[in-house]
Design an enzyme around this catalytic site. Structure first.
Site, PDB file in Angstrom:
ATOM      1  N   GLN A 296      29.390  -1.717 -19.078  1.00 29.85           N
ATOM      2  CA  GLN A 296      30.744  -1.146 -19.110  1.00 29.85           C
ATOM      3  C   GLN A 296      31.592  -1.848 -20.170  1.00 29.85           C
ATOM      4  O   GLN A 296      32.320  -1.215 -20.923  1.00 29.85           O
ATOM      5  CB  GLN A 296      31.375  -1.290 -17.711  1.00 29.85           C
ATOM      6  CG  GLN A 296      32.693  -0.581 -17.554  1.00 29.85           C
ATOM      7  CD  GLN A 296      32.538   0.946 -17.667  1.00 29.85           C
ATOM      8  OE1 GLN A 296      31.458   1.494 -17.489  1.00 29.85           O
ATOM      9  NE2 GLN A 296      33.632   1.615 -18.003  1.00 29.85           N
ATOM     10  N   ILE A 297      31.464  -3.174 -20.228  1.00 27.41           N
ATOM     11  CA  ILE A 297      32.269  -3.943 -21.188  1.00 27.41           C
ATOM     12  C   ILE A 297      31.866  -3.611 -22.630  1.00 27.41           C
ATOM     13  O   ILE A 297      32.688  -3.643 -23.536  1.00 27.41           O
ATOM     14  CB  ILE A 297      32.174  -5.460 -20.868  1.00 27.41           C
ATOM     15  CG1 ILE A 297      32.926  -5.742 -19.565  1.00 27.41           C
ATOM     16  CG2 ILE A 297      32.722  -6.323 -22.009  1.00 27.41           C
ATOM     17  CD1 ILE A 297      32.760  -7.144 -19.004  1.00 27.41           C
TER      18      ILE A 297
ATOM     19  N   GLU B 194       0.857  -1.194   0.000  1.00 29.14           N
ATOM     20  CA  GLU B 194       0.000   0.000   0.000  1.00 29.14           C
ATOM     21  C   GLU B 194       0.888   1.237   0.000  1.00 29.14           C
ATOM     22  O   GLU B 194       2.080   1.133   0.306  1.00 29.14           O
ATOM     23  CB  GLU B 194      -0.888   0.000   1.257  1.00 29.14           C
ATOM     24  CG  GLU B 194      -1.858  -1.151   1.280  1.00 29.14           C
ATOM     25  CD  GLU B 194      -2.779  -1.131   2.492  1.00 29.14           C
ATOM     26  OE1 GLU B 194      -2.711  -0.162   3.295  1.00 29.14           O
ATOM     27  OE2 GLU B 194      -3.564  -2.075   2.622  1.00 29.14           O
ATOM     28  N   PRO B 195       0.311   2.412  -0.300  1.00 27.91           N
ATOM     29  CA  PRO B 195       1.143   3.615  -0.341  1.00 27.91           C
ATOM     30  C   PRO B 195       1.958   3.819   0.957  1.00 27.91           C
ATOM     31  O   PRO B 195       3.104   4.221   0.906  1.00 27.91           O
ATOM     32  CB  PRO B 195       0.128   4.742  -0.546  1.00 27.91           C
ATOM     33  CG  PRO B 195      -1.023   4.069  -1.258  1.00 27.91           C
ATOM     34  CD  PRO B 195      -1.072   2.669  -0.725  1.00 27.91           C
TER      35      PRO B 195
ATOM     36  N   GLU C 198       9.514  -7.692  -3.731  1.00 23.70           N
ATOM     37  CA  GLU C 198       9.541  -8.944  -2.943  1.00 23.70           C
ATOM     38  C   GLU C 198      10.462  -8.796  -1.740  1.00 23.70           C
ATOM     39  O   GLU C 198      11.153  -9.747  -1.355  1.00 23.70           O
ATOM     40  CB  GLU C 198       9.995 -10.111  -3.804  1.00 23.70           C
ATOM     41  CG  GLU C 198       9.018 -10.459  -4.902  1.00 23.70           C
ATOM     42  CD  GLU C 198       8.003 -11.500  -4.477  1.00 23.70           C
ATOM     43  OE1 GLU C 198       8.324 -12.356  -3.628  1.00 23.70           O
ATOM     44  OE2 GLU C 198       6.885 -11.444  -4.981  1.00 23.70           O
TER      45      GLU C 198
HETATM   46  C1  LIG Z   1       7.569  -3.036 -10.384  1.00 19.65           C
HETATM   47  C2  LIG Z   1       7.028  -3.413  -9.036  1.00 19.65           C
HETATM   48  C3  LIG Z   1       6.195  -4.507  -8.923  1.00 19.65           C
HETATM   49  C4  LIG Z   1       5.667  -4.856  -7.674  1.00 19.65           C
HETATM   50  N1  LIG Z   1       4.767  -5.888  -7.580  1.00 19.65           N
HETATM   51  C5  LIG Z   1       4.090  -6.061  -6.414  1.00 19.65           C
HETATM   52  C6  LIG Z   1       2.994  -6.970  -6.345  1.00 19.65           C
HETATM   53  O1  LIG Z   1       2.643  -7.649  -7.327  1.00 19.65           O
HETATM   54  N2  LIG Z   1       2.293  -7.056  -5.177  1.00 19.65           N
HETATM   55  C7  LIG Z   1       2.644  -6.316  -4.083  1.00 19.65           C
HETATM   56  O2  LIG Z   1       1.968  -6.439  -3.065  1.00 19.65           O
HETATM   57  N3  LIG Z   1       3.691  -5.467  -4.108  1.00 19.65           N
HETATM   58  C8  LIG Z   1       4.416  -5.305  -5.244  1.00 19.65           C
HETATM   59  N4  LIG Z   1       5.457  -4.409  -5.297  1.00 19.65           N
HETATM   60  C9  LIG Z   1       5.792  -3.635  -4.096  1.00 19.65           C
HETATM   61  C10 LIG Z   1       7.176  -3.915  -3.554  1.00 19.65           C
HETATM   62  O3  LIG Z   1       7.200  -5.156  -2.929  1.00 19.65           O
HETATM   63  C11 LIG Z   1       7.556  -2.728  -2.634  1.00 19.65           C
HETATM   64  O4  LIG Z   1       7.857  -1.642  -3.473  1.00 19.65           O
HETATM   65  C12 LIG Z   1       8.703  -3.046  -1.716  1.00 19.65           C
HETATM   66  O5  LIG Z   1       8.312  -3.968  -0.739  1.00 19.65           O
HETATM   67  C13 LIG Z   1       9.273  -1.814  -1.026  1.00 19.65           C
HETATM   68  O6  LIG Z   1       8.273  -1.048  -0.443  1.00 19.65           O
HETATM   69  P1  LIG Z   1       8.235   0.527  -0.709  1.00 19.65           P
HETATM   70  O7  LIG Z   1       8.321   0.743  -2.171  1.00 19.65           O
HETATM   71  O8  LIG Z   1       7.078   1.102   0.007  1.00 19.65           O
HETATM   72  O9  LIG Z   1       9.591   1.075  -0.083  1.00 19.65           O
HETATM   73  P2  LIG Z   1       9.834   1.505   1.454  1.00 19.65           P
HETATM   74  O10 LIG Z   1       9.379   0.414   2.349  1.00 19.65           O
HETATM   75  O11 LIG Z   1       9.276   2.858   1.673  1.00 19.65           O
HETATM   76  O12 LIG Z   1      11.421   1.567   1.505  1.00 19.65           O
HETATM   77  C14 LIG Z   1      12.169   2.704   1.069  1.00 19.65           C
HETATM   78  C15 LIG Z   1      13.645   2.443   1.393  1.00 19.65           C
HETATM   79  O13 LIG Z   1      13.809   2.344   2.820  1.00 19.65           O
HETATM   80  C16 LIG Z   1      14.447   1.120   3.141  1.00 19.65           C
HETATM   81  N5  LIG Z   1      13.936   0.622   4.428  1.00 19.65           N
HETATM   82  C17 LIG Z   1      12.644   0.546   4.846  1.00 19.65           C
HETATM   83  N6  LIG Z   1      12.578   0.022   6.074  1.00 19.65           N
HETATM   84  C18 LIG Z   1      13.855  -0.236   6.449  1.00 19.65           C
HETATM   85  C19 LIG Z   1      14.452  -0.806   7.620  1.00 19.65           C
HETATM   86  N7  LIG Z   1      13.722  -1.200   8.678  1.00 19.65           N
HETATM   87  N8  LIG Z   1      15.804  -0.932   7.671  1.00 19.65           N
HETATM   88  C20 LIG Z   1      16.566  -0.530   6.597  1.00 19.65           C
HETATM   89  N9  LIG Z   1      16.065  -0.007   5.475  1.00 19.65           N
HETATM   90  C21 LIG Z   1      14.729   0.134   5.396  1.00 19.65           C
HETATM   91  C22 LIG Z   1      14.096   0.176   1.996  1.00 19.65           C
HETATM   92  O14 LIG Z   1      15.003  -0.903   1.912  1.00 19.65           O
HETATM   93  C23 LIG Z   1      14.169   1.120   0.810  1.00 19.65           C
HETATM   94  O15 LIG Z   1      15.496   1.260   0.396  1.00 19.65           O
HETATM   95  C24 LIG Z   1       6.025  -4.092  -6.527  1.00 19.65           C
HETATM   96  C25 LIG Z   1       6.881  -2.993  -6.669  1.00 19.65           C
HETATM   97  C26 LIG Z   1       7.372  -2.632  -7.891  1.00 19.65           C
HETATM   98  C27 LIG Z   1       8.238  -1.408  -7.992  1.00 19.65           C
END
Ligand SMILES: Cc1cc2nc3c(=O)[nH]c(=O)nc-3n(C[C@H](O)[C@H](O)[C@H](O)COP(=O)(O)OP(=O)(O)OC[C@H]3O[C@@H](n4cnc5c(N)ncnc54)[C@H](O)[C@@H]3O)c2cc1C
Length: 409
Positions: A362-363, A131-132, A389
Site C-alpha cells: 500500500q505504501i 495427506e489430501p 506448519e
Molecule cells: C507450500 C506448502 C508447503 C508445505 N510443506 C509441507 C511439508 O513439508 N510437509 C508436510 O507434511 N506438510 C506440508 N504442508 C502442508 C500444510 O502443513 C497444510 O497445508 C496445513 O496443515 C493445512 O492443511 P490443509 O491444507 O489440508 O487445510 P485444512 O486442514 O483442510 O484447512 C482448511 C481451512 O479450515 C480451517 N480449519 C480446519 N480445521 C479447523 C478447526 N478445527 N477449527 C477452525 N478452523 C479449522 C483451517 O485453518 C483452514 O483455514 C505444506 C503446505 C504448503 C501449502
C-alpha cells in the site's frame, strides 16, 4: 547467577552479519529470477553449501546455541534475503528436526548427513506428514506402515501431499499409521533411504508464493524399508503403543505424545522467525520508499497516515521477534510450553508478516503492485505463514486448549 540480557553476544552478531551478507549479496539478486522460474535454486543452495551455510554443522551449531537464539536469528536473516530461496535452503531442516525429535543417536548420525550431502554434491530432504484428507486433522492420516516380522522390514503404502522437497529429496521422512485404532497416537515416523523402490513424486504444485521452493505429492507403493528405518526403534514404539492402548482403556492415565506433533512443536518458533524476516524485509523497502517518494510537495512519510502505518509495522515486527525468541529460549533451556508459547510465536509472526507485507504494498502505491519492486513477492510469500506448519486457526486452537487446560486432541 544467570544474568538477564536482550543483547546478542559478539559471536552471535558475527554469525548474523555473515548470514546477512549472503542474504544481501547472493539471495536478494537471485530472488526474482527463481520466483519466476518456480524451480529449486540448486546453484544458490550450492553457494550456501560452499561457504558452510547449507550444512549439518552450521545448523547443529545454531541448534545448540545455549540461548536458543541461533536458529531464529539465522532464519530471520535468510528469509529477509528471500523466502522462496530461504525455504529451499532450510526445508531440509524440517526433516532433520523430525529425526532429531524422534530418532536414536545412531539414526541421527546416519541420516542427517545424507539429508544435506556435501558442497560438491548437495542434497535436500523432505518431511511428509500431510495427506489430501489429513491436513489440520492429522488423525485422518491413511498412509499405512505394516511390519513384516519375517524380513524385519516395514511396508508403506499411501499418498502424501504438500511435501516441501517431496520427490526430489535424497532422504524422505514419512509419518505413517502403525495402529489405526489409536488415532494420532498410533503414528510413527520412518526414514525412506535414497533410491528406495516404490517412492515416486506425484503432482508438483504451482503456487501463489515461495515459488522457488519445490512442493509436491509423494506416492508410496509397497515401499519396503529395513526395520532400523523406524525412527526411535521398535522397542520404543512398542512401549509407546502399549501405553497408548492402556490410556485408551483408562483415559485418566499418562498422556502419550505423537510423532508429528513433536516435530511441529520444535519447529514452530523457527517458522515464526522466517515470517519475521519477510516482514522486516518488506518494512525496510516501505520505509525507504516513504522517505523518498514525494507527493504534494513532501515525502509521503510526512503524512501521519503513512508514518503511523510504519510505526505499527515496526512495533508488530519487534513484538513477533520477541515472542519467537522467548519460545526458542524456552525450548532450548528445557522450559515447558505451558501456554503453547511455540504456537503463539508462529501465530503472531505469521499474521504479522501477512499484514505488514500488505501495508508495504500500500505504501508503495502502484509500484508496490508490480514485479519491479519486491514487496508484491514478499506479500505472496508471506501468505503461506498463516497456512503451513499449522494454520493460524489451528495455532489458536492449540493455545486455547492449552490455556483452558483441556487436551489438545
Ligand atoms: C507450500 C506448502 C508447503 C508445505 N510443506 C509441507 C511439508 O513439508 N510437509 C508436510 O507434511 N506438510 C506440508 N504442508 C502442508 C500444510 O502443513 C497444510 O497445508 C496445513 O496443515 C493445512 O492443511 P490443509 O491444507 O489440508 O487445510 P485444512 O486442514 O483442510 O484447512 C482448511 C481451512 O479450515 C480451517 N480449519 C480446519 N480445521 C479447523 C478447526 N478445527 N477449527 C477452525 N478452523 C479449522 C483451517 O485453518 C483452514 O483455514 C505444506 C503446505 C504448503 C501449502
Amino acid at each position: 547467577m544467570a544474568e538477564f540480557t536482550m543483547e546478542l553476544s559478539d559471536e552471535q552478531k558475527e554469525v548474523r552479519d555473515w548470514i546477512h551478507g549472503f542474504a544481501a549479496d547472493v539471495m536478494r539478486p537471485a530472488a526474482a529470477e527463481w520466483d519466476e522460474r518456480e524451480e529449486t535454486p540448486w546453484p544458490v543452495i550450492q553457494e550456501a553449501a560452499k561457504i558452510g551455510l547449507y550444512s549439518l554443522d552450521f545448523y547443529a551449531q545454531q541448534f545448540f546455541d545455549p540461548t536458543g537464539l541461533g536458529i531464529p536469528m539465522a532464519m530471520e536473516e535468510l528469509f529477509w534475503g528471500d523466502a522462496g530461496i530461504g525455504l529451499s535452503i532450510v526445508g531440509t531442516g524440517l526433516a532433520a528436526v523430525g529425526v532429531l525429535a524422534n530418532g536414536t543417536e545412531e539414526q541421527i548420525g546416519t541420516w542427517i548427513p545424507q539429508m544435506y550431502g556435501d558442497a560438491d554434491d548437495v542434497k535436500v530432504a523432505a518431511f511428509c506428514s500431510s495427506e489430501p484428507d489429513a491436513g489440520s486433522d492429522v488423525s485422518a492420516m491413511r498412509t499405512r506402515a505394516v511390519y513384516d516380522e519375517a524380513k524385519d522390514e516395514w511396508v508403506l503404502n499411501g499418498t502424501k501431499t504438500w511435501a516441501t522437497n517431496g520427490g526430489i529429496a535424497n532422504v524422505h521422512v514419512v509419518v505413517a499409521v502403525v495402529d489405526p485404532d489409536l488415532g494420532p497416537k498410533g503414528h510413527a515416523s520412518f526414514i525412506i533411504p535414497p533410491g528406495t523402490q516404490g517412492l515416486s513424486q506425484g503432482q508438483k504444485f504451482k503456487k501463489h508464493g515461495i515459488r522457488a521452493s519445490h512442493t509436491a505429492e509423494v506416492v508410496l507403493e509397497d515401499v519396503r524399508v529395513p526395520g532400523h528405518c523406524l525412527l526411535g526403534g521398535k522397542d520404543k514404539l512398542d512401549e509407546r503403543l502399549a501405553r497408548a492402548r492402556e490410556r485408551a482403556k483408562n483415559p485418566g492415565g499418562e498422556r502419550v505424545k505423537n510423532a508429528a506433533m513433536a516435530t511441529f512443536e520444535a519447529s514452530r518458533p523457527a517458522v515464526g522467525a522466517q515470517a519475521v524476516g519477510i516482514a522486516r524485509a518488506a518494512y525496510e523497502v516501505a520505509l525507504d520508499y516513504a522517505k523518498t517518494r514525494v507527493q504534494f510537495g513532501r515525502p509521503i512519510i510526512d503524512n501521519q497516515g503513512v508514518a503511523f502505518q510504519l510505526a505499527d509495522m515496526r512495533t508488530q515486527i519487534d513484538a513477533a521477534r520477541l515472542l519467537v525468541w522467548r519460545a526458542s529460549w524456552m525450548a532450548t533451556t528445557g522450559k515447558p510450553f505451558t501456554s503453547a508459547e511455540g504456537s503463539m510465536s508462529k501465530l503472531f509472526a505469521g499474521e504479522t508478516a501477512k499484514k505488514v507485507t500488505a501495508q508495504a504494498m500500500q505504501i508503495l502505491g502502484g509500484n508496490g503492485y508490480t514485479r519491479e519492486y519486491p514487496v508484491e513477492r514478499m506479500h505472496r510469500d508471506a501468505a503461506i505463514y498463516t497456512i503451513f506448519e499449522g494454520t493460524s486457526e489451528i495455532q489458536r486452537l492449540v493455545i486455547a486448549r492449552t490455556v483452558a487446560g483441556v487436551p489438545i486432541r
